[in-house]
Motif scaffolding. Structure first.
Motif, PDB file in Angstrom:
ATOM      1  N   CYS A 149       0.833  -1.199   0.000  1.00 46.45           N
ATOM      2  CA  CYS A 149       0.000   0.000   0.000  1.00 46.45           C
ATOM      3  C   CYS A 149       0.866   1.245   0.000  1.00 46.45           C
ATOM      4  O   CYS A 149       2.066   1.189   0.284  1.00 46.45           O
ATOM      5  N   TRP A 150       0.241   2.355  -0.346  1.00 44.88           N
ATOM      6  CA  TRP A 150       0.840   3.683  -0.200  1.00 44.88           C
ATOM      7  C   TRP A 150       0.274   4.290   1.064  1.00 44.88           C
ATOM      8  O   TRP A 150      -0.936   4.186   1.328  1.00 44.88           O
ATOM      9  N   THR A 151       1.135   4.895   1.871  1.00 42.28           N
ATOM     10  CA  THR A 151       0.718   5.438   3.155  1.00 42.28           C
ATOM     11  C   THR A 151       1.117   6.901   3.265  1.00 42.28           C
ATOM     12  O   THR A 151       2.272   7.257   3.031  1.00 42.28           O
ATOM     13  N   GLU A 152       0.142   7.737   3.625  1.00 46.37           N
ATOM     14  CA  GLU A 152       0.372   9.155   3.886  1.00 46.37           C
ATOM     15  C   GLU A 152      -0.051   9.425   5.323  1.00 46.37           C
ATOM     16  O   GLU A 152      -1.181   9.110   5.708  1.00 46.37           O
ATOM     17  N   VAL A 153       0.852   9.973   6.118  1.00 43.05           N
ATOM     18  CA  VAL A 153       0.591  10.190   7.546  1.00 43.05           C
ATOM     19  C   VAL A 153       0.779  11.659   7.883  1.00 43.05           C
ATOM     20  O   VAL A 153       1.745  12.294   7.439  1.00 43.05           O
ATOM     21  N   PHE A 154      -0.162  12.180   8.686  1.00 38.04           N
ATOM     22  CA  PHE A 154      -0.068  13.541   9.215  1.00 38.04           C
ATOM     23  C   PHE A 154       0.000  13.456  10.735  1.00 38.04           C
ATOM     24  O   PHE A 154      -0.844  12.818  11.367  1.00 38.04           O
ATOM     25  N   ILE A 155       1.030  14.082  11.312  1.00 38.18           N
ATOM     26  CA  ILE A 155       1.228  14.081  12.758  1.00 38.18           C
ATOM     27  C   ILE A 155       1.231  15.527  13.230  1.00 38.18           C
ATOM     28  O   ILE A 155       1.960  16.371  12.681  1.00 38.18           O
ATOM     29  N   LEU A 156       0.398  15.823  14.232  1.00 39.31           N
ATOM     30  CA  LEU A 156       0.336  17.181  14.763  1.00 39.31           C
ATOM     31  C   LEU A 156       1.743  17.652  15.114  1.00 39.31           C
ATOM     32  O   LEU A 156       2.528  16.911  15.723  1.00 39.31           O
ATOM     33  N   ALA A 157       2.071  18.888  14.729  1.00 40.32           N
ATOM     34  CA  ALA A 157       3.447  19.385  14.858  1.00 40.32           C
ATOM     35  C   ALA A 157       3.972  19.311  16.286  1.00 40.32           C
ATOM     36  O   ALA A 157       5.180  19.154  16.506  1.00 40.32           O
ATOM     37  N   ASP A 158       3.075  19.397  17.282  1.00 42.80           N
ATOM     38  CA  ASP A 158       3.511  19.296  18.680  1.00 42.80           C
ATOM     39  C   ASP A 158       4.200  17.970  18.966  1.00 42.80           C
ATOM     40  O   ASP A 158       4.956  17.851  19.936  1.00 42.80           O
ATOM     41  N   TYR A 159       3.937  16.964  18.134  1.00 44.23           N
ATOM     42  CA  TYR A 159       4.466  15.614  18.349  1.00 44.23           C
ATOM     43  C   TYR A 159       5.372  15.176  17.193  1.00 44.23           C
ATOM     44  O   TYR A 159       5.613  13.986  16.996  1.00 44.23           O
ATOM     45  N   ALA A 160       5.877  16.147  16.444  1.00 46.18           N
ATOM     46  CA  ALA A 160       6.656  15.849  15.243  1.00 46.18           C
ATOM     47  C   ALA A 160       7.986  15.165  15.536  1.00 46.18           C
ATOM     48  O   ALA A 160       8.624  14.638  14.635  1.00 46.18           O
ATOM     49  N   GLY A 161       8.387  15.128  16.780  1.00 49.15           N
ATOM     50  CA  GLY A 161       9.647  14.456  17.128  1.00 49.15           C
ATOM     51  C   GLY A 161       9.653  12.983  16.789  1.00 49.15           C
ATOM     52  O   GLY A 161      10.722  12.382  16.623  1.00 49.15           O
ATOM     53  N   VAL A 162       8.473  12.383  16.664  1.00 44.93           N
ATOM     54  CA  VAL A 162       8.419  10.963  16.324  1.00 44.93           C
ATOM     55  C   VAL A 162       8.905  10.725  14.901  1.00 44.93           C
ATOM     56  O   VAL A 162       9.178   9.579  14.509  1.00 44.93           O
ATOM     57  N   GLY A 163       9.015  11.792  14.123  1.00 49.44           N
ATOM     58  CA  GLY A 163       9.504  11.635  12.753  1.00 49.44           C
ATOM     59  C   GLY A 163      10.873  10.998  12.666  1.00 49.44           C
ATOM     60  O   GLY A 163      11.230  10.403  11.646  1.00 49.44           O
ATOM     61  N   LEU A 164      11.654  11.101  13.742  1.00 51.54           N
ATOM     62  CA  LEU A 164      12.983  10.475  13.757  1.00 51.54           C
ATOM     63  C   LEU A 164      12.895   8.958  13.678  1.00 51.54           C
ATOM     64  O   LEU A 164      13.847   8.293  13.251  1.00 51.54           O
ATOM     65  N   HIS A 165      11.771   8.386  14.107  1.00 54.27           N
ATOM     66  CA  HIS A 165      11.609   6.929  14.096  1.00 54.27           C
ATOM     67  C   HIS A 165      11.018   6.404  12.785  1.00 54.27           C
ATOM     68  O   HIS A 165      11.253   5.254  12.419  1.00 54.27           O
ATOM     69  N   ILE A 166      10.232   7.224  12.101  1.00 56.43           N
ATOM     70  CA  ILE A 166       9.475   6.745  10.939  1.00 56.43           C
ATOM     71  C   ILE A 166      10.425   6.323   9.824  1.00 56.43           C
ATOM     72  O   ILE A 166      11.282   7.088   9.387  1.00 56.43           O
TER      73      ILE A 166
END
Length: 250
Positions: A149-166
């Motif tokens: 599948c193709w996946t598009e994810v939006f994460i509220l900027a207050d919690y954008a630190g999780v981007g390091l794991h993605i």
């Protein structure tokens, strides 16, 4: 009725697996053809020397693979010859989303911060002007060279630190939000719909132009009802089955 091996060369396989393998090969060869019915359960029992329970278990497996469909009073009909592997997703709880995310691999193509305009706010169900980390890419499972599948994810900027794991670690994004920010996801709203497969995404999945897709939207909320994550998954419609089990409360 006693159960015997379907073929002498497959004695080491479970009975239902022998039946599934045989019927799968025959369906792939066009006998029976798409639109035609399989033999009755009774006929399959006699052919393979097995019980009705084993036959039904084999037919269930073929249904999960998307090769056949069954309807009471109408028998079992071939709906697909095979080809691309079918991805079966079974999710009935928030905890099972963890298993799905752990078993699949997310390869990120693009990421960056965006501000929700009116159109994006309607799509996400948020206020215009909110900032979000947007990530897009394809998910893969072991043993399949093409993405599921193709996946598009939006994460509220207050919690954008999780981007390091993605894309670097296995696991669901919501669990990283909980762990890193000491919050709890209490609700996941899920909506499935049929939609056209976008040409650019379909090309990566070797889909024909005009093919259909299954779109899944999941919205994650904290205990205070704040929306912190929205994920969109697009699956090829002919390669995807969604399984859900409903249980009554005692």
């Amino acid at each position: 009725m006693g159960e015997m091996a379907a073929t002498a060369s497959s004695d080491t396989l479970p009975l239902n697996r022998r039946v599934v393998d045989t019927l799968r090969q025959e369906i792939g060869a066009g006998v029976p053809a798409v639109g035609e019915r399989l033999p009755t359960e009774e006929a399959l029992c006699q052919r393979f020397g097995i019980s009705r329970h084993t036959v039904r278990d084999a037919l269930r497996k073929l249904r999960e693979e998307g090769l056949v469909s069954s309807r009471q009073g109408a028998g079992t009909t071939v709906i697909r010859r095979g080809g691309q592997p079918l991805y079966v997703q079974s999710v009935s709880s928030v905890e099972e989303l963890l298993q799905y995310a752990t078993e699949s691999r997310y390869e990120v193509d693009k990421s960056g911060l965006v501000t929700a305009d009116a159109a994006l706010a309607r799509r996400l169900g948020c206020r215009p002007g909110q900032r979000w980390l947007r990530v897009e890419g394809f998910r893969y499972v072991a043993g399949q060279p093409e993405p599921i599948c193709w996946t598009e994810v939006f994460i509220l900027a207050d919690y954008a630190g999780v981007g390091l794991h993605i894309g670097r670690s296995a696991g669901p994004i919501y669990s990283w939000i909980e762990e890193m920010y000491d919050v709890r996801i209490s609700e996941v709203e899920q909506v499935l719909r049929i939609e056209p497969m976008p040409d650019a995404i379909g090309a990566r999945m070797h889909m024909s132009p005009g093919s259909l897709a299954i779109g899944i939207r999941r919205a994650y909320r904290l205990t205070d009802r704040r929306l912190v994550e929205v994920a969109f998954n697009i699956h090829p419609a002919d390669r995807f089955t969604y399984s859900i089990t409903l249980q009554r409360k005692q």
